[in-house]
Design an enzyme around this catalytic site. Structure first.
Site, PDB file in Angstrom:
ATOM      1  N   CYS A  47       0.888  -0.932   0.011  1.00 54.82           N
ATOM      2  CA  CYS A  47       0.041   0.006  -0.076  1.00 54.82           C
ATOM      3  C   CYS A  47       0.843   1.508   0.017  1.00 54.82           C
ATOM      4  CB  CYS A  47      -0.920   0.008   1.365  1.00 54.82           C
ATOM      5  SG  CYS A  47      -1.884   1.457   1.497  1.00 54.82           S
ATOM      6  N   CYS A  69       0.503   3.051   3.562  1.00 52.82           N
ATOM      7  CA  CYS A  69       1.003   2.496   4.637  1.00 52.82           C
ATOM      8  C   CYS A  69       1.757   1.544   5.006  1.00 52.82           C
ATOM      9  CB  CYS A  69      -0.422   2.427   5.802  1.00 52.82           C
ATOM     10  SG  CYS A  69      -1.280   0.734   5.076  1.00 52.82           S
ATOM     11  N   CYS A 109      -7.369  -1.165   1.392  1.00 49.97           N
ATOM     12  CA  CYS A 109      -6.258  -1.607   2.215  1.00 49.97           C
ATOM     13  C   CYS A 109      -7.134  -1.845   3.347  1.00 49.97           C
ATOM     14  CB  CYS A 109      -5.290  -0.412   2.289  1.00 49.97           C
ATOM     15  SG  CYS A 109      -3.930  -0.824   3.590  1.00 49.97           S
ATOM     16  N   CYS A 142      -5.436   0.929   6.225  1.00 47.05           N
ATOM     17  CA  CYS A 142      -5.618   2.384   6.296  1.00 47.05           C
ATOM     18  C   CYS A 142      -6.863   2.429   5.631  1.00 47.05           C
ATOM     19  CB  CYS A 142      -4.360   3.143   5.720  1.00 47.05           C
ATOM     20  SG  CYS A 142      -4.073   2.811   3.819  1.00 47.05           S
ATOM     21  N   CYS A 175      -7.904  -5.385 -10.359  1.00 48.60           N
ATOM     22  CA  CYS A 175      -7.671  -4.275 -11.057  1.00 48.60           C
ATOM     23  C   CYS A 175      -7.364  -3.146 -10.213  1.00 48.60           C
ATOM     24  CB  CYS A 175      -8.824  -3.889 -12.117  1.00 48.60           C
ATOM     25  SG  CYS A 175      -8.284  -2.813 -13.182  1.00 48.60           S
TER      26      CYS A 175
END
Length: 159
Positions: free
Chosen positions: A74, A77, A122, A125, A146
């Site tokens: 991510c 984070c 995510c 976060c 995607c």
């Protein structure tokens, strides 16, 4: 007058948001920051995609052509989200994976285009990543995650 009334009713039905659509926005995550903090830490495009559920232009991410062994994290984070072994070329212009790292990606439903789509976030976060579709490789999971490349950082394996 009947046509106007019908048009009005159709507009109301398709523009109303249910409370279920706001669950991801009100859910608390292990990593939480104010919008000012996110804006200070992320680039304008990262903020647009991760915090405002935007979409980057197709074929604009260098990660679309990333073929080394490693992990996609991510961008907000650094949570590990996808492994390179699960990446495939979908031809869509966005990095695509046939599966996520279990437990690190959360799912919700959005109706932004007027129909239900499975949105990915995510799980650490809450950052918007992209969407998952059922048109991926049939020889694996059949799923196509995607993902906006700007929502990811790549960490090569240390071989």
């Amino acid at each position: 007058m009947k046509k106007f009334t019908l048009l009005f009713l159709i507009t109301i039905v398709f523009s109303c948001k249910s409370k279920g659509q706001d669950k991801e926005k009100t859910k608390t995550y292990p990593v939480t920051k104010t919008e000012a903090q996110w804006k200070a830490e992320l680039s304008d495009m990262e903020y647009y995609v991760l915090r405002e559920a935007g979409t980057e232009r197709a074929f604009s991410s260098p990660l679309n052509d990333e073929h080394r062994e490693g992990t996609f994290l991510c961008a907000a984070c650094n949570t590990p989200l996808f492994k390179s072994e699960n990446k495939f070329d979908s031809g869509t212009g966005w990095p695509s994976f046939d599966q996520e790292i279990k437990g690190n990606v959360a799912f919700s439903t959005d109706y932004d285009l007027g129909y239900a789509r499975t949105e990915e976030h995510c799980a650490t976060c809450g950052g918007h990543l992209g969407h998952v579709f059922n048109d991926g490789p049939k020889n694996t999971t059949g799923k196509r995650h995607c993902i906006n490349g700007v929502a990811l950082n790549f960490k090569p394996s240390s071989n």
